[in-house]
Design a protein around this motif. Structure first.
Motif, PDB file in Angstrom:
ATOM      1  N   SER A   1      26.512  56.722  36.687  1.00  0.00           N
ATOM      2  CA  SER A   1      27.177  57.648  37.598  1.00  0.00           C
ATOM      3  C   SER A   1      26.757  59.081  37.263  1.00  0.00           C
ATOM      4  CB  SER A   1      28.692  57.512  37.458  1.00  0.00           C
ATOM      5  OG  SER A   1      29.098  57.975  36.182  1.00  0.00           O
ATOM      6  N   LYS A   2      27.117  60.003  38.141  1.00  0.00           N
ATOM      7  CA  LYS A   2      26.828  61.415  37.892  1.00  0.00           C
ATOM      8  C   LYS A   2      27.517  61.884  36.616  1.00  0.00           C
ATOM      9  CE  LYS A   2      25.992  62.784  42.645  1.00  0.00           C
ATOM     10  NZ  LYS A   2      26.381  63.655  43.747  1.00  0.00           N
ATOM     11  N   LEU A   3      28.740  61.424  36.395  1.00  0.00           N
ATOM     12  CA  LEU A   3      29.468  61.818  35.196  1.00  0.00           C
ATOM     13  C   LEU A   3      28.801  61.263  33.939  1.00  0.00           C
ATOM     14  CD1 LEU A   3      31.865  63.386  34.128  1.00  0.00           C
ATOM     15  CD2 LEU A   3      33.257  61.344  34.401  1.00  0.00           C
ATOM     16  N   SER A   4      28.309  60.057  34.011  1.00  0.00           N
ATOM     17  CA  SER A   4      27.608  59.448  32.885  1.00  0.00           C
ATOM     18  C   SER A   4      26.315  60.204  32.583  1.00  0.00           C
ATOM     19  CB  SER A   4      27.318  57.977  33.183  1.00  0.00           C
ATOM     20  OG  SER A   4      26.678  57.369  32.090  1.00  0.00           O
ATOM     21  N   LEU A   5      25.587  60.599  33.628  1.00  0.00           N
ATOM     22  CA  LEU A   5      24.352  61.370  33.438  1.00  0.00           C
ATOM     23  C   LEU A   5      24.655  62.749  32.860  1.00  0.00           C
ATOM     24  CD1 LEU A   5      22.472  60.393  36.727  1.00  0.00           C
ATOM     25  CD2 LEU A   5      21.971  59.617  34.395  1.00  0.00           C
ATOM     26  N   LEU A   6      25.758  63.364  33.299  1.00  0.00           N
ATOM     27  CA  LEU A   6      26.173  64.647  32.733  1.00  0.00           C
ATOM     28  C   LEU A   6      26.491  64.490  31.253  1.00  0.00           C
ATOM     29  CD1 LEU A   6      27.040  67.628  32.969  1.00  0.00           C
ATOM     30  CD2 LEU A   6      29.309  66.796  33.640  1.00  0.00           C
ATOM     31  N   ALA A   7      27.196  63.421  30.901  1.00  0.00           N
ATOM     32  CA  ALA A   7      27.524  63.163  29.500  1.00  0.00           C
ATOM     33  C   ALA A   7      26.247  62.975  28.676  1.00  0.00           C
ATOM     34  CB  ALA A   7      28.420  61.931  29.379  1.00  0.00           C
ATOM     35  N   ASP A   8      25.253  62.276  29.231  1.00  0.00           N
ATOM     36  CA  ASP A   8      23.963  62.114  28.546  1.00  0.00           C
ATOM     37  C   ASP A   8      23.321  63.469  28.260  1.00  0.00           C
ATOM     38  OD1 ASP A   8      24.228  59.335  28.689  1.00  0.00           O
ATOM     39  OD2 ASP A   8      22.815  59.123  30.357  1.00  0.00           O
ATOM     40  N   ASP A   9      23.332  64.346  29.270  1.00  0.00           N
ATOM     41  CA  ASP A   9      22.741  65.681  29.106  1.00  0.00           C
ATOM     42  C   ASP A   9      23.476  66.499  28.051  1.00  0.00           C
ATOM     43  OD1 ASP A   9      20.868  65.088  31.065  1.00  0.00           O
ATOM     44  OD2 ASP A   9      21.896  66.234  32.651  1.00  0.00           O
ATOM     45  N   ILE A  10      24.794  66.418  28.058  1.00  0.00           N
ATOM     46  CA  ILE A  10      25.580  67.175  27.078  1.00  0.00           C
ATOM     47  C   ILE A  10      25.345  66.633  25.675  1.00  0.00           C
ATOM     48  CG2 ILE A  10      27.936  67.691  26.306  1.00  0.00           C
ATOM     49  CD1 ILE A  10      28.654  68.012  29.287  1.00  0.00           C
ATOM     50  N   GLU A  11      25.277  65.312  25.529  1.00  0.00           N
ATOM     51  CA  GLU A  11      24.977  64.725  24.217  1.00  0.00           C
ATOM     52  C   GLU A  11      23.626  65.212  23.704  1.00  0.00           C
ATOM     53  OE1 GLU A  11      25.220  60.476  24.522  1.00  0.00           O
ATOM     54  OE2 GLU A  11      27.393  60.464  24.312  1.00  0.00           O
ATOM     55  N   ALA A  12      22.624  65.236  24.574  1.00  0.00           N
ATOM     56  CA  ALA A  12      21.294  65.700  24.173  1.00  0.00           C
ATOM     57  C   ALA A  12      21.347  67.164  23.733  1.00  0.00           C
ATOM     58  CB  ALA A  12      20.303  65.521  25.319  1.00  0.00           C
ATOM     59  N   ALA A  13      22.096  67.986  24.460  1.00  0.00           N
ATOM     60  CA  ALA A  13      22.236  69.399  24.098  1.00  0.00           C
ATOM     61  C   ALA A  13      22.972  69.552  22.773  1.00  0.00           C
ATOM     62  CB  ALA A  13      22.969  70.154  25.212  1.00  0.00           C
ATOM     63  N   GLN A  14      23.988  68.722  22.547  1.00  0.00           N
ATOM     64  CA  GLN A  14      24.727  68.786  21.280  1.00  0.00           C
ATOM     65  C   GLN A  14      23.836  68.407  20.103  1.00  0.00           C
ATOM     66  OE1 GLN A  14      27.983  66.206  22.434  1.00  0.00           O
ATOM     67  NE2 GLN A  14      29.397  67.938  22.535  1.00  0.00           N
ATOM     68  N   LEU A  15      23.011  67.396  20.284  1.00  0.00           N
ATOM     69  CA  LEU A  15      22.105  66.980  19.211  1.00  0.00           C
ATOM     70  C   LEU A  15      21.067  68.058  18.934  1.00  0.00           C
ATOM     71  CD1 LEU A  15      21.624  63.208  20.100  1.00  0.00           C
ATOM     72  CD2 LEU A  15      23.050  64.192  18.287  1.00  0.00           C
ATOM     73  N   GLU A  16      20.538  68.668  19.978  1.00  0.00           N
ATOM     74  CA  GLU A  16      19.569  69.755  19.798  1.00  0.00           C
ATOM     75  C   GLU A  16      20.221  70.949  19.104  1.00  0.00           C
ATOM     76  OE1 GLU A  16      16.865  72.747  22.506  1.00  0.00           O
ATOM     77  OE2 GLU A  16      17.261  70.739  23.279  1.00  0.00           O
ATOM     78  N   SER A  17      21.417  71.287  19.521  1.00  0.00           N
ATOM     79  CA  SER A  17      22.150  72.383  18.892  1.00  0.00           C
ATOM     80  C   SER A  17      22.403  72.086  17.415  1.00  0.00           C
ATOM     81  CB  SER A  17      23.478  72.612  19.608  1.00  0.00           C
ATOM     82  OG  SER A  17      24.233  73.607  18.964  1.00  0.00           O
ATOM     83  N   GLY A  18      22.731  70.833  17.109  1.00  0.00           N
ATOM     84  CA  GLY A  18      22.955  70.437  15.719  1.00  0.00           C
ATOM     85  C   GLY A  18      21.722  70.652  14.868  1.00  0.00           C
ATOM     86  N   GLU A  19      20.541  70.360  15.415  1.00  0.00           N
ATOM     87  CA  GLU A  19      19.295  70.590  14.678  1.00  0.00           C
ATOM     88  C   GLU A  19      19.101  72.081  14.403  1.00  0.00           C
ATOM     89  OE1 GLU A  19      16.232  68.820  17.067  1.00  0.00           O
ATOM     90  OE2 GLU A  19      16.733  66.779  16.415  1.00  0.00           O
ATOM     91  N   GLN A  20      19.399  72.911  15.388  1.00  0.00           N
ATOM     92  CA  GLN A  20      19.256  74.357  15.222  1.00  0.00           C
ATOM     93  C   GLN A  20      20.260  74.903  14.206  1.00  0.00           C
ATOM     94  OE1 GLN A  20      19.653  75.793  19.238  1.00  0.00           O
ATOM     95  NE2 GLN A  20      17.666  74.973  19.860  1.00  0.00           N
ATOM     96  N   VAL A  21      21.483  74.420  14.273  1.00  0.00           N
ATOM     97  CA  VAL A  21      22.512  74.866  13.335  1.00  0.00           C
ATOM     98  C   VAL A  21      22.146  74.446  11.909  1.00  0.00           C
ATOM     99  CG1 VAL A  21      24.929  74.528  12.636  1.00  0.00           C
ATOM    100  CG2 VAL A  21      24.374  74.993  15.024  1.00  0.00           C
ATOM    101  N   LEU A  22      21.643  73.235  11.761  1.00  0.00           N
ATOM    102  CA  LEU A  22      21.220  72.764  10.440  1.00  0.00           C
ATOM    103  C   LEU A  22      20.114  73.652   9.880  1.00  0.00           C
ATOM    104  CD1 LEU A  22      21.296  70.734   8.124  1.00  0.00           C
ATOM    105  CD2 LEU A  22      19.751  69.277   9.461  1.00  0.00           C
ATOM    106  N   ALA A  23      19.138  73.989  10.693  1.00  0.00           N
ATOM    107  CA  ALA A  23      18.053  74.875  10.236  1.00  0.00           C
ATOM    108  C   ALA A  23      18.606  76.234   9.820  1.00  0.00           C
ATOM    109  CB  ALA A  23      17.006  75.033  11.342  1.00  0.00           C
ATOM    110  N   GLY A  24      19.530  76.771  10.606  1.00  0.00           N
ATOM    111  CA  GLY A  24      20.140  78.056  10.271  1.00  0.00           C
ATOM    112  C   GLY A  24      20.950  77.990   8.987  1.00  0.00           C
ATOM    113  N   ALA A  25      21.707  76.917   8.813  1.00  0.00           N
ATOM    114  CA  ALA A  25      22.518  76.762   7.596  1.00  0.00           C
ATOM    115  C   ALA A  25      21.624  76.645   6.372  1.00  0.00           C
ATOM    116  CB  ALA A  25      23.414  75.534   7.721  1.00  0.00           C
TER     117      ALA A  25
END
Length: 104
Positions: free
Chosen positions: A36-60
């Motif tokens: 569904s559209k909501l499921s695809l949105l959740a997929d996109d947000i999960e991908a963004a969260q994982l990418e953000s986590g990589e950036q935060v880890l590098a910064g830390a």
């Protein structure tokens, strides 16, 4: 006349990558079919969260490697790291639940 075929529709609950304003988990009921559209949105947000986590880890890591980093920088890095860890753990739980559901 033949007997009607039994169909087994097993709806599963997907843990979504966001919470309610009160901090409670949100779930999406799915049947394992087309996304569904909501499921695809959740997929996109999960991908963004994982990418953000990589950036935060590098910064830390950068802050921790700097012997001149002050308390404020270390606290900020730790705060962001804890936020990212919470997001990544939610993604892991959600994906683990979907993997377990697909083995049935």
């Amino acid at each position: 006349m033949s007997a009607p075929e039994e169909t087994s529709t097993t709806a599963t609950l997907r843990l979504l990558p966001w919470t309610t304003p009160e901090g409670k988990p949100c779930y999406l009921s799915t049947d394992g079919g087309e996304k569904s559209k909501l499921s695809l949105l959740a997929d996109d947000i999960e991908a963004a969260q994982l990418e953000s986590g990589e950036q935060v880890l590098a910064g830390a890591r950068s802050v921790l490697a700097d012997p001149k980093a002050g308390e404020r920088a270390v606290r900020f890095a730790l705060t962001r790291t804890a936020e990212s860890l919470e997001d990544v753990l939610r993604v892991a739980v959600s994906r683990g639940g979907r993997l377990a559901g697909s083995e049935q």
